[in-house]
Design an enzyme around this catalytic site. Sequence first.
Site, mmCIF file in Angstrom:
data_model
loop_
_atom_site.group_PDB
_atom_site.id
_atom_site.type_symbol
_atom_site.label_atom_id
_atom_site.label_comp_id
_atom_site.label_asym_id
_atom_site.label_seq_id
_atom_site.Cartn_x
_atom_site.Cartn_y
_atom_site.Cartn_z
ATOM 1 N N TRP A 269 0.817 -1.220 0.000
ATOM 2 C CA TRP A 269 0.000 0.000 0.000
ATOM 3 C C TRP A 269 0.851 1.272 0.000
ATOM 4 O O TRP A 269 1.837 1.365 0.737
ATOM 5 C CB TRP A 269 -0.893 0.013 1.244
ATOM 6 N N MET A 270 0.432 2.264 -0.776
ATOM 7 C CA MET A 270 1.041 3.601 -0.713
ATOM 8 C C MET A 270 -0.070 4.639 -0.748
ATOM 9 O O MET A 270 -0.989 4.533 -1.553
ATOM 10 C CB MET A 270 1.973 3.804 -1.910
ATOM 11 N N ASN A 271 0.028 5.668 0.116
ATOM 12 C CA ASN A 271 -0.849 6.834 -0.060
ATOM 13 C C ASN A 271 -0.020 8.106 -0.233
ATOM 14 O O ASN A 271 0.792 8.158 -1.174
ATOM 15 C CB ASN A 271 -2.008 6.901 0.938
ATOM 16 N N ASP A 272 -0.198 9.103 0.597
ATOM 17 C CA ASP A 272 0.319 10.452 0.311
ATOM 18 C C ASP A 272 1.810 10.520 -0.050
ATOM 19 O O ASP A 272 2.637 9.876 0.599
ATOM 20 C CB ASP A 272 0.155 11.366 1.532
ATOM 21 N N TRP B 259 2.655 9.543 10.215
ATOM 22 C CA TRP B 259 1.763 10.060 9.185
ATOM 23 C C TRP B 259 2.439 11.175 8.387
ATOM 24 O O TRP B 259 3.613 11.459 8.562
ATOM 25 C CB TRP B 259 0.431 10.514 9.823
ATOM 26 N N SER B 260 1.647 11.833 7.551
ATOM 27 C CA SER B 260 2.232 12.729 6.549
ATOM 28 C C SER B 260 2.959 13.944 7.114
ATOM 29 O O SER B 260 2.692 14.388 8.236
ATOM 30 C CB SER B 260 1.145 13.201 5.585
ATOM 31 N N ASP C 64 -0.320 16.776 9.392
ATOM 32 C CA ASP C 64 0.230 17.063 8.073
ATOM 33 C C ASP C 64 0.907 18.435 7.977
ATOM 34 O O ASP C 64 0.504 19.297 7.184
ATOM 35 C CB ASP C 64 -0.868 16.934 6.989
ATOM 36 N N TRP D 114 -4.415 0.149 3.754
ATOM 37 C CA TRP D 114 -3.883 1.157 4.678
ATOM 38 C C TRP D 114 -3.818 0.585 6.079
ATOM 39 O O TRP D 114 -4.650 -0.228 6.467
ATOM 40 C CB TRP D 114 -4.771 2.403 4.649
HETATM 41 C C1 FRU Z 1 -4.348 11.890 3.809
HETATM 42 C C2 FRU Z 1 -4.036 11.348 5.193
HETATM 43 C C3 FRU Z 1 -3.313 12.373 6.034
HETATM 44 C C4 FRU Z 1 -2.589 11.508 7.043
HETATM 45 C C5 FRU Z 1 -2.200 10.318 6.207
HETATM 46 C C6 FRU Z 1 -2.200 9.016 6.962
HETATM 47 O O1 FRU Z 1 -4.556 10.888 2.866
HETATM 48 O O2 FRU Z 1 -5.216 10.914 5.831
HETATM 49 O O3 FRU Z 1 -4.154 13.335 6.637
HETATM 50 O O4 FRU Z 1 -1.487 12.149 7.603
HETATM 51 O O5 FRU Z 1 -3.128 10.252 5.136
HETATM 52 O O6 FRU Z 1 -1.707 7.961 6.166
#
Ligand code: FRU
Length: 549
Positions: free
Chosen positions: A19-22, A82-83, A149, A46
Amino acid sequence: QDLNQPYRTGYHFQPPSNWMNDPNGPMVYKGIYHLFYQYNPYGAVWDVRIVWGHSTSLDLVNWTPQPPAFSPSQPSDINGCWSGSVTILPNGTPVILYTGIDQNKSQVQNVAVPVNVSDPYLREWSKSSANPLMAPNAVNGINPDRFRDPTTAWLGHDGEWRVIVGSSTDDRRGLAVLYKSRDFFNWTQAAKPLHHEDLTGMWECPDFFPVSLTGSEGVETSSFGEVKHVLKVSLIETLHDYYTIGSYDREKDVYVPDLGFVQDGSAPRLDYGKFYASKTFYDDVKKRRVLWGWVNESSPAKDDIEKGWSGLQSFPRKIWLGESGNELLQWPIEEIETLRESQVKWGNKVLKAGSTIQVPGVTAAQADVDVSFKVKDLEKADVIEPSWTDPQRICSQEDLSVKSGLGPFGLMVLASNDMEEYTSVYFRIFKSNGTNKNTKYVVLMCSDQSRSSLNEENDKATFGAFVAIDPSHETISLRTLIDHSIVESYGVGGKVCITSRVYPKLAIGENANLFVFNKGTQNVDVLSLSAWSLKSAQINGQTVQPFSE
Ligand code: FRU
């Protein structure tokens, strides 16, 4: 991990698996580009205990995986890293500010610094024992579930650092909470947020940066002068990235947007498709500001688990202020040209009403297409209904088989041999129903995924946006990056971007085709068309070969 999969990308960034997000903390350091990203090393979904994945590159196109920069390890981030963002200090040292989920599950802000600044790959990071640097408490009234963030910090004229953190009040007022520091370690909350807006909900991943008033060159985050400022927020309630352009009052430390904001739906978006939690950085090598955004899947989680991964990054985009001063323009970074192989080039060609013409000679599943159209007979445009104010709805309602005046015309990408599947990216032109003398045209850009796959389980929502141009003297152009399961489109020189994810069953590899079409009742001219087959980039140790059965 089996990489011979139809939906893995050839030149869009993704980790080898999982998985990858921000995107987090993009930067260039000693000539090396860095991208960190929210990464779950254990699976394709996630997880709260997410870590900072890390890759490096010489050209923003080919990427080498590095060990995760850091993972949950201390009380201030034991439940998740987190981000956050990178700030380059005046002595050249990069510093990361990121959100930790602490031992009480509160969101707090932490700092990490490189262990060895002479390592251009910055492989090791150390967390400060002073963490957390910012925490919700009884006095500041910040909700511990909505405080995250941090942006890249900027240095004020008074020598103090400033940074904003996303938040919201219980009654959905979105907040860019402002903190100040002299030494980057001791931070105090300012009396007022940098900006706030009622009824917008939680602001995730804010981004605050200057844009030049005099050209497309980027400017460093702390610089001042002939600039406007941009505030971007990612709204958790809609999962879109909205921006405003405005003025930053350095004395009062407040940001004032020139136009409205999101409650009335008027704020523009960086992308009208799938694109979230984006972040920019100033690239001092090429004097530009570069934008990354997370493009998530449109498939059910079970499919992500089966294929072993989830999430892409958009292709990196140069971003700058348009000449009008009221919109941002985006364009794929020029390094994409290093992937170009064979080019198909057309000169002027009439696209007859009702026609669909194939563009042969390109690897249509992995391509870069740039086409511009000229529309005559604008008076033949249909009159737009006054109630048609939501572009996404117009795009969704207009079936391509319904004939109309000007358009739909555009590209059909990832089309199967017998057209059972295709994704269409197109324009339609309407007249607003004023008197003839001051006819105003409305240009609509759509990305229609409804026929993209025979698999009915995917989210195939159609996307759309209005493009602010006057087709009576401006060309309508479209640049589309196609990469197996992502279609990233830039309308009219990057005024409107729409990114989508699609999962064709048939239009895979060599069975994918590319067409130009015009389903309107009036002819349209193709002024020029260039389509390039793109080579695969080296991404995190893997070069994905075009899929074969
Ligand atoms: C946005 C978010 C950020 C958070 C991060 C957690 O997609 O929800 O607000 O820091 O992803 O993975």
